[in-house]
Design an enzyme around this catalytic site. Structure first.
Site, PDB file in Angstrom:
ATOM      1  N   ASN A   1       0.860  -1.183   0.000  1.00 26.29           N
ATOM      2  CA  ASN A   1       0.000   0.000   0.000  1.00 26.29           C
ATOM      3  C   ASN A   1       0.903   1.243   0.000  1.00 26.29           C
ATOM      4  O   ASN A   1       1.729   1.426   0.903  1.00 26.29           O
ATOM      5  CB  ASN A   1      -0.892  -0.037   1.251  1.00 26.29           C
TER       6      ASN A   1
ATOM      7  N   ASP B   1      -0.111   4.474  -0.023  1.00 25.22           N
ATOM      8  CA  ASP B   1      -0.820   5.692   0.414  1.00 25.22           C
ATOM      9  C   ASP B   1       0.089   6.706   1.109  1.00 25.22           C
ATOM     10  O   ASP B   1      -0.019   7.917   0.892  1.00 25.22           O
ATOM     11  CB  ASP B   1      -1.914   5.352   1.434  1.00 25.22           C
ATOM     12  N   HIS B   2       0.954   6.199   1.993  1.00 23.43           N
ATOM     13  CA  HIS B   2       1.660   7.165   2.839  1.00 23.43           C
ATOM     14  C   HIS B   2       2.894   7.764   2.187  1.00 23.43           C
ATOM     15  O   HIS B   2       3.487   8.706   2.725  1.00 23.43           O
ATOM     16  CB  HIS B   2       1.894   6.578   4.229  1.00 23.43           C
TER      17      HIS B   2
ATOM     18  N   ARG C   1       3.232  18.871   1.585  1.00 25.58           N
ATOM     19  CA  ARG C   1       3.694  20.103   0.925  1.00 25.58           C
ATOM     20  C   ARG C   1       2.897  20.433  -0.331  1.00 25.58           C
ATOM     21  O   ARG C   1       3.237  21.379  -1.038  1.00 25.58           O
ATOM     22  CB  ARG C   1       5.172  19.946   0.527  1.00 25.58           C
TER      23      ARG C   1
ATOM     24  N   HIS D   1      -4.449  11.718   0.896  1.00 29.54           N
ATOM     25  CA  HIS D   1      -3.167  11.217   0.385  1.00 29.54           C
ATOM     26  C   HIS D   1      -3.251  10.920  -1.117  1.00 29.54           C
ATOM     27  O   HIS D   1      -2.823  11.727  -1.942  1.00 29.54           O
ATOM     28  CB  HIS D   1      -2.594  10.060   1.215  1.00 29.54           C
TER      29      HIS D   1
ATOM     30  N   GLU E   1      -8.719   0.704  -2.963  1.00 38.76           N
ATOM     31  CA  GLU E   1      -9.554   0.772  -1.753  1.00 38.76           C
ATOM     32  C   GLU E   1     -10.397   2.036  -1.841  1.00 38.76           C
ATOM     33  O   GLU E   1      -9.863   3.116  -2.152  1.00 38.76           O
ATOM     34  CB  GLU E   1      -8.680   0.835  -0.503  1.00 38.76           C
TER      35      GLU E   1
ATOM     36  N   THR F   1      -8.362   4.019   9.101  1.00 39.99           N
ATOM     37  CA  THR F   1      -9.601   3.237   9.029  1.00 39.99           C
ATOM     38  C   THR F   1      -9.895   2.523  10.345  1.00 39.99           C
ATOM     39  O   THR F   1      -9.126   1.663  10.774  1.00 39.99           O
ATOM     40  CB  THR F   1      -9.485   2.195   7.893  1.00 39.99           C
TER      41      THR F   1
ATOM     42  N   GLU G   1     -11.220  -8.847   2.961  1.00 38.57           N
ATOM     43  CA  GLU G   1      -9.946  -8.474   3.584  1.00 38.57           C
ATOM     44  C   GLU G   1     -10.235  -8.363   5.072  1.00 38.57           C
ATOM     45  O   GLU G   1     -11.014  -7.505   5.504  1.00 38.57           O
ATOM     46  CB  GLU G   1      -9.396  -7.156   3.038  1.00 38.57           C
TER      47      GLU G   1
ATOM     48  N   GLY H   1      -2.278  -2.239   9.870  1.00 39.19           N
ATOM     49  CA  GLY H   1      -1.448  -2.194  11.069  1.00 39.19           C
ATOM     50  C   GLY H   1      -0.419  -3.306  11.161  1.00 39.19           C
ATOM     51  O   GLY H   1       0.258  -3.437  12.189  1.00 39.19           O
TER      52      GLY H   1
ATOM     53  N   GLY I   1       1.235  -1.305   4.302  1.00 35.64           N
ATOM     54  CA  GLY I   1       1.684  -0.008   3.815  1.00 35.64           C
ATOM     55  C   GLY I   1       2.498   0.784   4.807  1.00 35.64           C
ATOM     56  O   GLY I   1       3.696   1.008   4.621  1.00 35.64           O
ATOM     57  N   HIS I   2       1.865   1.168   5.916  1.00 33.77           N
ATOM     58  CA  HIS I   2       2.492   2.162   6.796  1.00 33.77           C
ATOM     59  C   HIS I   2       3.874   1.743   7.276  1.00 33.77           C
ATOM     60  O   HIS I   2       4.815   2.529   7.274  1.00 33.77           O
ATOM     61  CB  HIS I   2       1.560   2.461   7.983  1.00 33.77           C
TER      62      HIS I   2
END
Ligand SMILES: CC(=O)[C@@H](O)[C@H](O)COP(=O)(O)O
Ligand SMILES: NCC(=O)COP(=O)(O)O
Length: 238
Positions: free
Chosen positions: A7, A9-10, A18, A50, A70, A101, A151, A192, A213-214
């Site tokens: 993922n 996203d971040h 910015r 994001h 997603e 989420t 999921e 997570g 992802g994160h």
């Protein structure tokens, strides 16, 4: 063993801090695939905090593995998905004010609406996954709306404060995974997961894909720091 969906996203979260053009999540997706990712996941939130629509359009053209979009089950998002045609869509719950989420999608409480969205997307050839807590009633409802995938939300497992509650959450995921597979659903999981807690979830029988992802973006910022500074030193101190 499951495959890995990365993922990105971040990466976009850093760019949006910015409102500039770097780092580009599309470039991150290419690098993730070169490193062995089996899929790319991006969450186009309604508030566009994001990922932007431009990212999803470019990802559709550049991703060589599969693109998992997603999104919330809204008319706006369904129209975007039908236009962009990701390899599959994961329907997720969204609250504008949340940090991330919280909890899974309530299929039981909105079975007609989710059923219509699943039908619309799947009739257009886009398989649908439902991001839910591993509750038996939510799994039954997911079967009723004829989604192809689930999921399972791993957030509670990931946030468990001690070993006993972690084991309980793992058992809950394991039971849900088994129930869903027995009912003919394909099962992914995510949210997570980290380098430290992923092992047990990756070993659940029948688990197909983990979306992570994160923790990957966090680690890439740190393991890339030394090289990034060395490169800047060459430009500044010369
Ligand atoms: C649904 C989900 O788990 C992902 O979308 C992931 O959490 C990244 O998005 P957010 O951090 O914006 O929730
Ligand atoms: N659906 C979960 C996902 O895509 C990644 O979640 P996280 O690893 O960023 O928490």
């Amino acid at each position: 063993m499951p495959t890995l969906g990365v993922n990105i996203d971040h990466i976009a979260t850093i760019r949006q801090a910015r409102r500039t053009v770097e780092p580009d999540p599309v470039a991150a997706a290419v690098l993730a695939e070169l490193a062995g990712a089996d899929g790319i996941t991006a969450h186009l939130r309604e508030d566009r905090r994001h990922i932007q629509e431009r990212d999803v359009r470019l990802l559709r053209q550049t991703v060589r593995t599969h693109l998992n979009l997603e999104m919330a089950a809204t008319d706006e998002m369904v129209a975007i998905a039908l236009d962009i045609k990701p390899d599959y869509v994961t329907l997720v719950p969204e609250k504008r004010e949340e940090v991330t989420t919280e909890g899974g999608l309530d299929i039981v409480g909105q079975i007609d609406r989710i059923g219509q969205v699943v039908d619309k997307l799947q009739s257009a050839g886009i398989p649908v996954s439902l991001f839910i807590d591993a509750e038996p009633a939510q799994i039954e409802a997911s079967v009723k709306v004829q989604a192809k995938f689930l999921e399972l939300h791993t957030g509670r497992y990931a946030e468990a404060k001690d070993e006993t509650s972690r084991e309980e959450e793992l058992a809950f995921l394991s039971k849900g995974c088994e129930q869903a597979i027995n009912a003919g659903l394909r099962v992914n999981a995510g949210h997570g997961l980290t380098y430290w807690n992923v092992y047990s979830v990756a070993n659940l029988p029948g688990m197909e894909e983990l979306n992570i992802g994160h923790t990957i973006v966090s680690r890439s910022a740190l393991v890339g720091m030394e090289r990034a500074v060395r490169e800047m030193v060459r430009f500044v101190v010369s």
